[in-house]
Design a protein around this motif. Structure first.
Motif, PDB file in Angstrom:
ATOM      1  N   MET A   1       0.844  -1.198   0.000  1.00 29.87           N
ATOM      2  CA  MET A   1       0.000   0.000   0.000  1.00 29.87           C
ATOM      3  C   MET A   1       0.883   1.254   0.000  1.00 29.87           C
ATOM      4  O   MET A   1       1.842   1.356   0.745  1.00 29.87           O
ATOM      5  N   THR A   2       0.555   2.217  -0.880  1.00 24.31           N
ATOM      6  CA  THR A   2       1.335   3.444  -0.991  1.00 24.31           C
ATOM      7  C   THR A   2       1.167   4.299   0.264  1.00 24.31           C
ATOM      8  O   THR A   2       0.060   4.516   0.738  1.00 24.31           O
ATOM      9  N   GLU A   3       2.272   4.780   0.778  1.00 28.27           N
ATOM     10  CA  GLU A   3       2.219   5.596   1.986  1.00 28.27           C
ATOM     11  C   GLU A   3       1.807   7.032   1.653  1.00 28.27           C
ATOM     12  O   GLU A   3       2.274   7.614   0.686  1.00 28.27           O
ATOM     13  N   PHE A   4       0.928   7.569   2.477  1.00 28.00           N
ATOM     14  CA  PHE A   4       0.395   8.918   2.258  1.00 28.00           C
ATOM     15  C   PHE A   4       1.205   9.943   3.039  1.00 28.00           C
ATOM     16  O   PHE A   4       1.558   9.728   4.202  1.00 28.00           O
ATOM     17  N   VAL A   5       1.502  11.070   2.397  1.00 30.68           N
ATOM     18  CA  VAL A   5       2.136  12.201   3.066  1.00 30.68           C
ATOM     19  C   VAL A   5       1.136  13.356   3.061  1.00 30.68           C
ATOM     20  O   VAL A   5       0.608  13.737   2.014  1.00 30.68           O
ATOM     21  N   LYS A   6       0.878  13.892   4.224  1.00 29.28           N
ATOM     22  CA  LYS A   6      -0.077  14.999   4.384  1.00 29.28           C
ATOM     23  C   LYS A   6       0.596  16.321   4.039  1.00 29.28           C
ATOM     24  O   LYS A   6       1.650  16.656   4.592  1.00 29.28           O
ATOM     25  N   ILE A   7      -0.004  17.064   3.123  1.00 33.30           N
ATOM     26  CA  ILE A   7       0.471  18.397   2.769  1.00 33.30           C
ATOM     27  C   ILE A   7      -0.516  19.416   3.316  1.00 33.30           C
ATOM     28  O   ILE A   7      -1.713  19.363   3.024  1.00 33.30           O
ATOM     29  N   VAL A   8      -0.017  20.333   4.114  1.00 29.10           N
ATOM     30  CA  VAL A   8      -0.836  21.430   4.636  1.00 29.10           C
ATOM     31  C   VAL A   8      -0.520  22.671   3.808  1.00 29.10           C
ATOM     32  O   VAL A   8       0.592  23.206   3.867  1.00 29.10           O
ATOM     33  N   GLU A   9      -1.479  23.090   3.013  1.00 29.36           N
ATOM     34  CA  GLU A   9      -1.277  24.246   2.133  1.00 29.36           C
ATOM     35  C   GLU A   9      -1.473  25.539   2.932  1.00 29.36           C
ATOM     36  O   GLU A   9      -2.554  25.831   3.429  1.00 29.36           O
ATOM     37  N   VAL A  10      -0.388  26.311   3.043  1.00 27.14           N
ATOM     38  CA  VAL A  10      -0.428  27.539   3.844  1.00 27.14           C
ATOM     39  C   VAL A  10      -0.346  28.805   2.982  1.00 27.14           C
ATOM     40  O   VAL A  10      -0.241  29.911   3.504  1.00 27.14           O
ATOM     41  N   TYR A  42      -5.968  19.928   3.216  1.00 20.44           N
ATOM     42  CA  TYR A  42      -5.663  20.656   4.452  1.00 20.44           C
ATOM     43  C   TYR A  42      -5.190  22.051   4.055  1.00 20.44           C
ATOM     44  O   TYR A  42      -4.082  22.211   3.522  1.00 20.44           O
ATOM     45  N   ILE A  43      -6.025  23.055   4.297  1.00 21.09           N
ATOM     46  CA  ILE A  43      -5.736  24.399   3.798  1.00 21.09           C
ATOM     47  C   ILE A  43      -5.932  25.430   4.906  1.00 21.09           C
ATOM     48  O   ILE A  43      -7.009  25.525   5.498  1.00 21.09           O
ATOM     49  N   THR A 250       4.554  24.207  -3.129  1.00 19.27           N
ATOM     50  CA  THR A 250       3.754  22.978  -3.136  1.00 19.27           C
ATOM     51  C   THR A 250       4.068  22.140  -4.366  1.00 19.27           C
ATOM     52  O   THR A 250       4.136  20.905  -4.297  1.00 19.27           O
ATOM     53  N   GLU A 251       4.301  22.795  -5.499  1.00 15.69           N
ATOM     54  CA  GLU A 251       4.616  22.074  -6.734  1.00 15.69           C
ATOM     55  C   GLU A 251       5.917  21.275  -6.591  1.00 15.69           C
ATOM     56  O   GLU A 251       6.021  20.131  -7.044  1.00 15.69           O
ATOM     57  N   ASP A 252       6.938  21.898  -5.964  1.00 19.42           N
ATOM     58  CA  ASP A 252       8.232  21.227  -5.793  1.00 19.42           C
ATOM     59  C   ASP A 252       8.106  20.072  -4.798  1.00 19.42           C
ATOM     60  O   ASP A 252       8.715  19.010  -4.987  1.00 19.42           O
ATOM     61  N   LEU A 253       7.324  20.295  -3.747  1.00 20.16           N
ATOM     62  CA  LEU A 253       7.084  19.231  -2.767  1.00 20.16           C
ATOM     63  C   LEU A 253       6.350  18.069  -3.421  1.00 20.16           C
ATOM     64  O   LEU A 253       6.696  16.899  -3.200  1.00 20.16           O
ATOM     65  N   PHE A 254       5.350  18.367  -4.238  1.00 18.67           N
ATOM     66  CA  PHE A 254       4.616  17.325  -4.961  1.00 18.67           C
ATOM     67  C   PHE A 254       5.557  16.515  -5.845  1.00 18.67           C
ATOM     68  O   PHE A 254       5.483  15.281  -5.885  1.00 18.67           O
TER      69      PHE A 254
END
Length: 296
Positions: A1-10, A42-43, A250-254
């Motif tokens: 199962m692919t592991e999820f990373v939570k991104i909080v958009e600030v 998450y925004i 966010t684009e670079d993190l993605f």
């Protein structure tokens, strides 16, 4: 199962509050709608602070009221004190954030009080949040370096993070505010934190002043951190740190996360549309390396 990373958009809060151009509520609403369409869950949408001090965040409560209603999306507001919390509560906000720093000097410059005094302000917020079943997220600035004090001891950071967690913060975001950290120092910081705290309550918040944000996030991933704050198009900065640029884009993190096999829930095409739109709205080029390459 692919592991999820939570991104909080600030971007709508930490990003826009440090941009020169002040957007209308309508423009901010469009920005957040684009983020939602891109799959961000998450925004942080604004800050309940005095418009006199942060004009870019004026009418954040009104903005919150006008947001599209999505049961699977967590919209939050920054609330520095009880007055701000009450404004957030009045518009139905179910998650707020409080902030302090690991540096006494920075705390005094940023919010005009000591670290201890900042915690005194949080007490009423925490009590009210618990009574209303509202979640509280904590921010700690200057977790590696301070523009006034220089290097910050990891032990000092751990002390502040633990204090926030013990007060009731479900998650604490560690802010590398001025962007001077390198992966070796980030590793040392996380090791100190993880010796006393579980990884699932910790988040990383990295600025890209010296181009180190992505490698510092990579190091954080190696240490088991799975929550990161980011800002679309790399918006933002720190008004108290000389030359400090915006948050990691966010684009670079993605790009990093998706190519390492992590799941983010983000739709790339819609993310790039959102990136283009906010850059055009702010009349400035994107700070995202990935967006520049993608759109070339």
């Amino acid at each position: 199962m692919t592991e999820f990373v939570k991104i909080v958009e600030v971007g709508p809060r930490d990003g826009l509050q440090n941009e020169k151009l002040t957007l209308t509520v309508e423009q901010r609403l469009n920005f957040i709608s684009d983020l939602v369409n891109a799959g961000l869950k998450y925004i942080e949408v604004g800050s309940c602070v005095s418009a006199k001090w942060v004009p870019q965040m004026a009418h954040s409560d009104e903005l919150f009221q006008r947001l599209p209603k999505h049961s699977d999306i967590q919209f939050s507001l920054l609330t520095p004190n009880l007055k701000g919390f009450e404004a957030a509560q009045a518009v139905g906000c179910k998650e707020v954030a409080v902030f302090t720093a690991a540096s006494e000097s920075f705390t005094r410059k940023n919010i005009n009080c000591s670290i201890d005094e900042s915690f005194e302000k949080f007490t009423d917020v925490m009590t009210a949040a618990k009574a209303q079943n509202i979640r509280v997220r904590g921010y700690v600035s200057c977790v590696v370096d301070c523009p006034y004090e220089g290097a910050i001891a990891p032990e000092q950071v751990v002390k502040v993070v633990k204090r926030l967690y013990d007060m009731g913060c479900y998650e604490v975001s560690l802010g590398e505010t001025i962007g001077t950290a390198t992966p070796d120092r980030v590793k040392t910081l996380w090791q100190a934190c993880l010796a006393e705290l579980n990884s699932d309550i910790l988040a990383g918040h990295f600025h890209n002043t010296y181009g180190m944000a992505i490698v510092n996030i990579y190091q954080s991933l190696q240490q088991g951190i799975r929550v990161f704050d980011s800002s679309l198009a790399g918006l933002g900065g720190c008004p108290y740190a000389k030359g400090a640029s915006g948050n990691v884009a966010t684009e670079d993190l993605f790009y990093l996360l998706s190519h390492m096999g992590f799941e983010t829930g983000i739709d790339l095409e819609k993310l790039m549309h959102a990136s283009q739109r906010i850059s055009q709205t702010l009349q400035r080029p994107t700070s995202s390396q990935y967006a520049q390459a993608y759109l070339a």
